[in-house]
Design an enzyme around this catalytic site. Structure first.
Site, PDB file in Angstrom:
ATOM      1  N   ASP A  50     -36.512  29.722   8.870  1.00 19.30           N
ATOM      2  CA  ASP A  50     -37.328  30.738   8.170  1.00 19.30           C
ATOM      3  C   ASP A  50     -38.105  31.686   9.091  1.00 19.30           C
ATOM      4  O   ASP A  50     -39.291  31.963   8.837  1.00 19.30           O
ATOM      5  CB  ASP A  50     -38.318  30.058   7.210  1.00 19.30           C
ATOM      6  CG  ASP A  50     -37.632  29.276   6.090  1.00 19.30           C
ATOM      7  OD1 ASP A  50     -36.393  29.248   6.039  1.00 19.30           O
ATOM      8  OD2 ASP A  50     -38.360  28.685   5.260  1.00 19.30           O
ATOM      9  N   CYS A  94     -41.729  24.010   5.932  1.00 21.95           N
ATOM     10  CA  CYS A  94     -40.266  23.996   5.982  1.00 21.95           C
ATOM     11  C   CYS A  94     -39.697  23.275   7.207  1.00 21.95           C
ATOM     12  O   CYS A  94     -38.672  22.617   7.110  1.00 21.95           O
ATOM     13  CB  CYS A  94     -39.722  25.408   5.843  1.00 21.95           C
ATOM     14  SG  CYS A  94     -40.027  26.044   4.165  1.00 21.95           S
ATOM     15  N   LYS A 126     -32.097  29.198   0.876  1.00 24.30           N
ATOM     16  CA  LYS A 126     -32.671  28.098   0.093  1.00 24.30           C
ATOM     17  C   LYS A 126     -33.828  28.613  -0.749  1.00 24.30           C
ATOM     18  O   LYS A 126     -34.436  29.640  -0.420  1.00 24.30           O
ATOM     19  CB  LYS A 126     -33.147  26.986   1.018  1.00 24.30           C
ATOM     20  CG  LYS A 126     -34.218  27.447   1.992  1.00 24.30           C
ATOM     21  CD  LYS A 126     -34.608  26.365   2.956  1.00 24.30           C
ATOM     22  CE  LYS A 126     -35.697  26.804   3.900  1.00 24.30           C
ATOM     23  NZ  LYS A 126     -36.972  27.172   3.257  1.00 24.30           N
TER      24      LYS A 126
HETATM   25  C1  VGL Z   1     -42.442  28.068   3.617  1.00 24.63           C
HETATM   26  C2  VGL Z   1     -44.129  27.949   2.087  1.00 24.63           C
HETATM   27  C3  VGL Z   1     -43.320  28.528   1.129  1.00 24.63           C
HETATM   28  C4  VGL Z   1     -41.991  27.791   5.015  1.00 24.63           C
HETATM   29  C5  VGL Z   1     -41.610  28.618   2.684  1.00 24.63           C
HETATM   30  O1  VGL Z   1     -41.028  28.424   5.487  1.00 24.63           O
HETATM   31  O2  VGL Z   1     -42.618  26.921   5.671  1.00 24.63           O
HETATM   32  N1  VGL Z   1     -43.690  27.716   3.309  1.00 24.63           N
HETATM   33  N2  VGL Z   1     -42.049  28.850   1.429  1.00 24.63           N
END
Ligand code: VGL
Ligand code: ZN
Length: 209
Positions: free
Chosen positions: A14, A156, A112
């Protein structure tokens, strides 16, 4: 450990505009990991990326729950859900991978969180347990060792690392290639959970030795 052989993969979690300074769910200092990730990736035969990839009005957004504010929680069918600012909506610039990432060699991008009613912090499984297919992909390719980098350490990255252990992968978090959100003690909890699950921690410099 030799991270460079064919049995290892670097999993880059991410690293997207919304998680960088200026983004809607900015992780403090998140942009600092970009050059670190670029550098360590050159050591790996296998590189896999993830992209948080939500529908508009996703269930994980506070804006989808009247009266709720970001970072509050709610109970959903699969358990407690932290509610986030709208982020990483499919096709938006916030959902794009950081422009500074230089990973043309990456072999797979797992998206995802695309089911409207389920979050997916983990690269391996959604919050309701639905698989993303990643473990089967890695196994089919003979990969047994996962090295993690990215955002955010306590969500994540940690959930992906815990699921990797659960699926019996040797699992290593590259600490200085990650940054945390650290909401309400979440970083300390994530580090403790990862330690007790047998997730190893190394520094990026250890990989270059
Ligand atoms: C994430 C919160 C919501 C992350 C993704 O990548 O850690 N955190 N969505
Ligand atoms: Zn998300």
């Amino acid at each position: 450990m030799t991270p460079t052989d064919e049995t290892a993969a670097l999993l880059v979690i991410d690293v997207q505009n919304d998680f960088l300074p200026g983004g809607s769910l900015a992780v403090a200092d998140g942009d600092a990991i970009v050059p670190v990730v670029n550098q360590i990736a050159t050591r790996f035969a296998n590189v896999v990326l993830t992209q948080d990839w939500h529908t508009p009005r996703h269930v994980s957004f506070a804006s989808s729950h009247p009266g709720k504010r970001p970072f509050e929680t709610t109970e959903l069918a699969y358990g407690r859900q932290v509610l986030w600012p709208d982020h990483c909506v499919q096709g938006t610039s916030g959902a794009e991978l950081a422009a500074g990432l230089e990973l043309p060699q990456a072999q797979l991008i797992i998206r995802k969180g695309f089911h409207p009613q389920s979050d997916s912090y983990s690269a391996f499984a959604e919050a309701d347990g639905t698989t993303t297919g990643l473990a089967a992909y890695l196994r089919a390719r003979g990969i047994s060792r996962i090295f993690l980098a990215g955002l955010a350490t306590d969500f994540c990255v940690a959930w992906s690392a815990l699921d990797a252990r659960e699926a019996d992968f040797e699992t290593v978090v590259i600490e200085d290639a990650c940054r945390a959100i650290d909401a309400d003690g979440s970083l300390a909890r994530a580090l403790a959970d990862m330690a007790s699950a047998g997730v190893a921690r190394v520094a990026a410099a250890d990989l270059t030795a």
